[in-house]
Write an enzyme that holds these catalytic residues in place. Sequence first.
Site, PDB file in Angstrom:
ATOM      1  N   GLY A   3       0.790  -1.208   0.000  1.00 32.14           N
ATOM      2  CA  GLY A   3       0.000   0.000   0.000  1.00 32.14           C
ATOM      3  C   GLY A   3       0.829   1.268   0.000  1.00 32.14           C
ATOM      4  N   THR A   4       1.948   1.265   0.718  1.00 35.23           N
ATOM      5  CA  THR A   4       2.782   2.467   0.771  1.00 35.23           C
ATOM      6  C   THR A   4       3.333   2.806  -0.602  1.00 35.23           C
ATOM      7  OG1 THR A   4       3.361   2.249   3.104  1.00 35.23           O
ATOM      8  CG2 THR A   4       4.940   3.392   1.700  1.00 35.23           C
ATOM      9  N   GLN A  27      -8.101   0.432   3.677  1.00 35.74           N
ATOM     10  CA  GLN A  27      -8.775  -0.049   4.880  1.00 35.74           C
ATOM     11  C   GLN A  27     -10.218  -0.464   4.607  1.00 35.74           C
ATOM     12  OE1 GLN A  27      -8.254  -1.698   8.001  1.00 35.74           O
ATOM     13  NE2 GLN A  27      -6.651  -0.129   7.890  1.00 35.74           N
ATOM     14  N   ALA A  66      -2.993  -6.016  -0.176  1.00 37.99           N
ATOM     15  CA  ALA A  66      -3.432  -7.404  -0.005  1.00 37.99           C
ATOM     16  C   ALA A  66      -3.586  -7.812   1.448  1.00 37.99           C
ATOM     17  CB  ALA A  66      -2.441  -8.346  -0.700  1.00 37.99           C
ATOM     18  N   HIS A  67      -2.673  -7.368   2.320  1.00 38.21           N
ATOM     19  CA  HIS A  67      -2.657  -7.934   3.679  1.00 38.21           C
ATOM     20  C   HIS A  67      -3.774  -7.410   4.571  1.00 38.21           C
ATOM     21  CE1 HIS A  67      -0.838  -4.781   6.401  1.00 38.21           C
ATOM     22  NE2 HIS A  67      -0.530  -4.267   5.237  1.00 38.21           N
ATOM     23  N   THR A 102      10.426  -7.809 -12.031  1.00 42.87           N
ATOM     24  CA  THR A 102       9.705  -9.065 -12.217  1.00 42.87           C
ATOM     25  C   THR A 102       8.576  -9.171 -11.197  1.00 42.87           C
ATOM     26  OG1 THR A 102      11.696 -10.150 -13.020  1.00 42.87           O
ATOM     27  CG2 THR A 102       9.916 -11.578 -12.239  1.00 42.87           C
ATOM     28  N   CYS A 107       1.530   1.571  11.811  1.00 40.94           N
ATOM     29  CA  CYS A 107       2.716   2.218  11.252  1.00 40.94           C
ATOM     30  C   CYS A 107       3.337   3.206  12.220  1.00 40.94           C
ATOM     31  CB  CYS A 107       2.352   2.926   9.953  1.00 40.94           C
ATOM     32  SG  CYS A 107       1.686   1.801   8.710  1.00 40.94           S
TER      33      CYS A 107
END
Length: 385
Positions: free
Chosen positions: A71-72, A178, A199-200, A237, A324
């Site tokens: 996301g960052t 979020q 994703a997480h 890649t 964070c």
Amino acid sequence: MPERVYLDWNATTPLRPEARAAIAAAWDISGNPSSVHAEGRRARRLVEEARAAVAASVAARPEGVVFSSGGTEANALALTPGLRRGAGLPVQRLLVSAIEHASVLAGGRFAADAIGTIAVARSGLLDLDDLRTKLEGGPAALVSVMLANNETGAVQPVAKAAEIVHAAGGLLHVDAIQALGKISFDINSMKADLVTLSAHKIGGPKGVGAVVLADGVQGLEPLLRGGGQELGRRAGTENVAGISAFGAAARAAMAALEEDAVRLRGLRDRLENGLLQTPEMIVFSGDVRRLPNTTLFTVPGLKAETAVIGFDLDGIAVSSGSACSSGKVQPSHVLAAMGLSHELAQGAVRLSLGWSTSETDIDLTLKTWRKLANTLLRGGRRNTA
């Protein structure tokens, strides 16, 4: 050892079984997705299937999805000077709401003197009048507003913001990291020009994210240059296993969204009803629409670090705000932007629920809270903020 209760789902989520299976399957594929031989085509197929799944989760076109390392990076990539839509003017400045994630507040590739801040109300919602004022008289702006705040859970009026931004000739970036998998939305109904995802937060692996571009958005300059992957928008890649798992998690999250939202809202209400038995209890953004899984609360005099440690010692994982910045001692910038006092801001504790949270988990959490409150607090009144 007794099983712990995990109530920090806004920080990260456990890996979904579907994502774990996707990772295992991808590890058996040896090809580079840029190679034209059979092994490469197998890897490419996994990437493109995931791209389609991520695009579908926000009702976008697959070719608009650019995968990133998280996301960052996705936010940094999205915040690009020169973005434009169709024949519109390229953006030359950036306006961000005061409650954005640190990766947005950092401003991407905009110069510091080209970045402005949009105020929020005490409720935690974007001040649309301030947005209008900040857009007046200047060059075309990229405006960044998160769909749902990671600390309070407050859902922002992004569609209204988009109308204001577009009327002023600007573009809107929506950090939906979020919100994905918790509430229904799509890039078109929000009228967003760019959306970022991770994703997480939905049961995928850490280290995978995406920028999603609406039709007609141009000028996205890559942060990483090299082999021309992702249609020249992000070199390197592709992380085939992580991307494939992202797609699997997106499919699973969207399939369960409505049922999970109803169940989690019920659990959150049960939690808050119990918390509000404590005198002077404050639930932040409690009077506006929020994510169904999120509660941010405090009581005057509470120290968040003390409460988090107390919960942890009792086997319950909670947070003092954004993961964070959880190691920092200063209070939340979100609550400061909402006009809350230093005392209240430094005592905020976040509980965020997920698909495996149960009524028993909530009851154990409330039991621990009552014990902590008896130790740490004195009586007073109930409240919301």
